[in-house]
Design a protein around this motif. Structure first.
Motif, PDB file in Angstrom:
ATOM      1  N   UNK A  64     -55.094  82.809 -41.842  1.00  0.00           N
ATOM      2  CA  UNK A  64     -54.676  81.384 -42.225  1.00  0.00           C
ATOM      3  C   UNK A  64     -55.305  80.774 -43.656  1.00  0.00           C
ATOM      4  N   UNK A  65     -56.678  80.829 -43.827  1.00  0.00           N
ATOM      5  CA  UNK A  65     -56.781  79.984 -45.070  1.00  0.00           C
ATOM      6  C   UNK A  65     -57.055  81.022 -46.061  1.00  0.00           C
ATOM      7  N   UNK A  66     -57.036  82.366 -46.455  1.00  0.00           N
ATOM      8  CA  UNK A  66     -57.028  82.830 -47.726  1.00  0.00           C
ATOM      9  C   UNK A  66     -55.310  82.206 -47.739  1.00  0.00           C
ATOM     10  N   UNK A  67     -54.405  82.520 -46.555  1.00  0.00           N
ATOM     11  CA  UNK A  67     -53.282  82.261 -47.031  1.00  0.00           C
ATOM     12  C   UNK A  67     -52.753  80.847 -48.037  1.00  0.00           C
ATOM     13  N   UNK A  68     -52.921  79.272 -47.353  1.00  0.00           N
ATOM     14  CA  UNK A  68     -53.773  78.337 -47.328  1.00  0.00           C
ATOM     15  C   UNK A  68     -54.611  77.565 -48.566  1.00  0.00           C
ATOM     16  N   UNK A  69     -55.890  78.757 -49.282  1.00  0.00           N
ATOM     17  CA  UNK A  69     -56.492  78.657 -49.816  1.00  0.00           C
ATOM     18  C   UNK A  69     -56.235  78.330 -51.568  1.00  0.00           C
TER      19      UNK A  69
END
Length: 452
Positions: free
Chosen positions: A243-248
């Motif tokens: 999720x971090x990668x998706x929203x970064x």
């Protein structure tokens, strides 16, 4: 067996460098002694640090003496520090537990910075992960809280005399691959004793109740309950990373704009990921998300930042440690406005061929048209002035809006008035037309903002 398990975990997680220098937080308990001895056996350069918080009377001194003897026997350098934890907690209005945490981590950061250590190793293990996940679940945590304890984190702390400059601290947890039972078995095998903190045996605070009452009951109901909680935390950590990668990318795009358009906040998780970096709690973030249609001027504050709604956008900035207070300027000279700027005032005869200053940080006005002393303050409701080059007066608030200043910028804007209350200068933006230099001007008052 435990040595190899920890060595593999360190390698897989890229926790330590073979040529690195590391501190080990040594309490005298089983976990920290195991960590110190295992890292020493694996060939890492380690020194120990023991914190005496003076919370348990003679028992605190017993722990210190034990750590001294152990390190002397093992020929491991030991750093000792004493804290008046209760006084610190009272002074900073925090719990004893939080005070002890802040004191030790601030000291770790200072020691690593001053002595050139690459990080501090702490002895959290798998049982601590299970306890932490349950604690966060009870408190209503989001994904981050359910992902357990990270093997390695990097943070920046404002410490003591160095409070103005954040000091980096790397915290490393090489024992997250083993359980408390494995640690005790290892120490028994090598014949190493340890001390026990009696406060850990009393089910008074939440963590102790979970450790002493809840987890044993869960393991009785399902023998692998603790291990399953740890595995679930690992799975949640993988999901959090995804999720971090998706929203970064979305977060960087929003932050690069200097403010956050409300229209782009598509879900509460995105808002949480943005605002948690600024100290806002999950409860506050829920409130903010529920009030995204709030009117301009609505604000929320964390311990470190302020968030303000401003015409469909969220503005976030660090809280001012020293808000500006009204200042009187009795005569010419140089005056410190704050830690970032000075005001220099000079009186001089009008020179031949005088030209109006072009810099936004400098104005020259007709000295005979104003009366000293001057006052520097923040704008107030109803303030009016006549912008240079105009005839009619204008509300300062309307002028700042025309200049496209944000709500937070308006709150920080300084104005300078003479003793009659007439605005001389909206600092950095526009002087008042009444004080302009004319052909009949004989004496000039020059005001300069000098950035520090």
């Amino acid at each position: 067996m435990l040595n190899r398990k920890v060595e593999t975990f360190i390698r897989q997680q890229h926790l330590l460098q073979s040529d690195g220098r590391y501190l080990v937080a040594l309490s005298g308990g089983a976990d920290s002694i195991c960590l110190l001895l295992v890292l020493k056996r694996l060939g890492y350069f380690v020194e120990a640090i023991h914190c005496n918080f003076h919370l348990r009377g003679e028992e605190s001194d017993r722990d210190e003496d034990f750590c001294r003897s152990l390190c002397a026997e093992k020929q491991i350098p030991l750093h000792l520090v004493h804290f008046d934890t209760r006084e610190y907690a009272q002074l900073h209005k925090v719990s004893i537990e939080m005070a002890a945490r802040q004191l030790r981590y601030h000291h770790f950061a200072s020691l690593c910075h001053d002595l050139g250590f690459d990080g501090v190793c702490v002895a959290h293990h798998q049982d601590d992960v299970a306890e932490t996940v349950l604690m966060n679940l009870i408190r209503g945590s989001g994904i981050k809280g359910l992902s357990g304890i990270k093997p390695k984190i990097q943070q920046r702390l404002r410490v003591g005399a160095k409070a103005g400059i954040p000091i980096p601290l790397t915290v490393i947890r090489p024992l997250l691959c083993v359980t408390r039972d494995e640690i005790e078995h290892f120490l028994k095998e090598i014949g190493q004793d340890y001390v026990t903190d009696s406060t850990n045996l009393v089910p008074d605070v939440l963590r102790n109740k979970i450790r002493l009452q809840v987890l044993p009951l869960l393991d009785e109901i399902a023998p692998s309950a603790s291990r399953n909680i740890v595995e679930t935390a690992e799975n949640v950590a993988f999901a959090e990373e995804f999720l971090d990668q998706a929203v970064s990318g979305m977060m960087e795009e929003l932050k690069d704009e200097g403010s956050i358009p409300v229209s782009k906040i598509k879900n509460e998780y995105l808002l949480f990921r943005i605002l948690s970096d600024y100290g806002f709690t999950s409860v506050q973030i829920k409130q903010i998300y529920a009030h995204l249609d709030a009117p301009t001027g609505t604000e929320f504050r964390s311990e470190s930042h302020i968030l303000v709604f401003d015409r469909g956008r969220l503005l976030i900035e660090e809280l001012e440690k020293n808000p500006f207070h009204e200042m009187r300027i009795p005569e010419e000279g140089t005056y410190i406005l704050d830690e970032t700027a000075k005001l220099r005032i000079e009186r001089m005869p009008k020179p031949e061929g005088f030209e109006i200053p072009r810099s936004s940080d400098v104005i020259a006005v007709d000295a005979d048209r104003l009366q000293m002393p001057l006052t520097v303050r923040l704008p107030q409701e109803g303030d009016r002035f006549t912008p240079f080059g105009m005839q009619g007066s204008k509300l300062v608030s309307d002028f700042l809006t025309d200049q496209k200043l944000s709500l937070l910028e308006k709150r920080r804007q300084l104005i300078i008035l003479d003793s009659t209350g007439r605005i001389l200068w909206v600092v950095g933006l526009r002087p008042d037309n009444h004080f302009r230099i004319t052909a009949s001007t004989r004496t000039i008052l020059r005001l300069t903002i000098e950035k520090q």
